[in-house]
Design a protein around this motif. Sequence first.
Motif, PDB file in Angstrom:
ATOM      1  N   ARG A  36       0.850  -1.168   0.000  1.00  9.28           N
ATOM      2  CA  ARG A  36       0.000   0.000   0.000  1.00  9.28           C
ATOM      3  C   ARG A  36       0.899   1.234   0.000  1.00  9.28           C
ATOM      4  NH1 ARG A  36      -5.203  -1.461   1.517  1.00  9.28           N
ATOM      5  NH2 ARG A  36      -5.574   0.449   2.686  1.00  9.28           N
ATOM      6  N   ASN A  37       0.440   2.308   0.579  1.00 15.47           N
ATOM      7  CA  ASN A  37       1.206   3.546   0.450  1.00 15.47           C
ATOM      8  C   ASN A  37       2.265   3.736   1.521  1.00 15.47           C
ATOM      9  OD1 ASN A  37      -0.493   3.944   2.558  1.00 15.47           O
ATOM     10  ND2 ASN A  37      -1.407   5.850   1.821  1.00 15.47           N
ATOM     11  N   ARG A  38       2.368   2.793   2.472  1.00 15.58           N
ATOM     12  CA  ARG A  38       3.402   2.891   3.497  1.00 15.58           C
ATOM     13  C   ARG A  38       3.944   1.503   3.788  1.00 15.58           C
ATOM     14  NH1 ARG A  38       1.604   6.706   8.392  1.00 15.58           N
ATOM     15  NH2 ARG A  38       3.843   6.534   8.770  1.00 15.58           N
ATOM     16  N   ASP A  58       0.270   2.035   7.610  1.00 14.82           N
ATOM     17  CA  ASP A  58      -0.848   2.902   7.246  1.00 14.82           C
ATOM     18  C   ASP A  58      -2.097   2.620   8.088  1.00 14.82           C
ATOM     19  OD1 ASP A  58      -1.632   0.454   6.290  1.00 14.82           O
ATOM     20  OD2 ASP A  58      -1.995   1.098   4.241  1.00 14.82           O
ATOM     21  N   GLU A  75      -9.402  -0.802   7.305  1.00 14.25           N
ATOM     22  CA  GLU A  75      -8.694   0.473   7.293  1.00 14.25           C
ATOM     23  C   GLU A  75      -8.773   1.138   8.666  1.00 14.25           C
ATOM     24  OE1 GLU A  75      -7.115   1.293   4.660  1.00 14.25           O
ATOM     25  OE2 GLU A  75      -8.103   0.343   2.948  1.00 14.25           O
ATOM     26  N   ASP A  76      -7.747   1.880   9.011  1.00 18.15           N
ATOM     27  CA  ASP A  76      -7.749   2.703  10.234  1.00 18.15           C
ATOM     28  C   ASP A  76      -8.148   1.902  11.474  1.00 18.15           C
ATOM     29  OD1 ASP A  76      -7.018   4.950   8.712  1.00 18.15           O
ATOM     30  OD2 ASP A  76      -9.112   5.363   8.245  1.00 18.15           O
ATOM     31  N   ALA A  81       0.037   3.750  13.757  1.00 19.59           N
ATOM     32  CA  ALA A  81       0.488   2.546  13.052  1.00 19.59           C
ATOM     33  C   ALA A  81       0.363   1.301  13.909  1.00 19.59           C
ATOM     34  CB  ALA A  81       1.937   2.726  12.602  1.00 19.59           C
TER      35      ALA A  81
END
Length: 288
Positions: A36-38, A58, A75-76, A81
Amino acid sequence: VSWSPDGRRLATTSIDARVRIYDFAKRELERSLPGRNRSVSRVRVAPGGQRIAIAGADRSLRVLDASCAPIAVLEDVHPKAVKGMEWSPDGQRLASTSLDGGVAVWVIDSGALAPIATRFQRPVGVYAVTWSPDGSRLAIGLEDGDVEILDASSGARLSGCSDHPEQVYCVAWSPDGEGIASASRDATVSLHAQGGDRRIACRGHTDLLFSTSWSPDGTLLASSSRDRTTRIWDRDGRCLRVLEGHGLSVWDARFSLDGKRIASCSFDTTIRVYDVLGGELLGSLLGH
């Protein structure tokens, strides 16, 4: 790093946000899963080998099946983290922790991932989590150096200890349920005996520790460190061997399920697999 139950494959994470599956028998990269983005902070193969859990910086959790097809994406899951993540012994629940002080338990039900009713909150950040062998309790490693035992259903604090002056980065419950090992920034592994005050400090590393793990029979303990080594200890705190060869910090080290091999992964982007009994290098894996 995480072994498949048959000892044939290894799953690893990287700061490039990818999860890689290696076939160690063939000494080759089998699959590289897009990230993903991290970066990816943890990967764990469930008991039985039918699911793979991936925790991301993320704040996400992903669960894949044995073919690496997605089962669920959350998500979240924490405000910060995800730092710690482990499957329960039956492979039906997944515990996660974060530096926001949160501890969450997720249950697999009919292929979906859903939170159980209670999400636990501690007063300081939680770096690590491990399950008791019967799945009834959690041990967590805290930012203030404490180790706490929680009821896995209610989150009630059952007991705790303060053996480390600095952060506890990893905790591991022994397979017989009689001891908990904690690895700390203070460069020591502490062995706590359940139901008593006995504590053994394993000293020898020269820099902070990232991980600790038990052999499947519970007779040996491994620790990995920023000093570029993995050490293997007995239950009396004696260092039996030092595994060297990595060029940078050793992030994690895990025994295979037959207890004969140990895999270590490093910031030098390699995975090294050693023979536990003799300490010989059996092979290195590249690809990160």
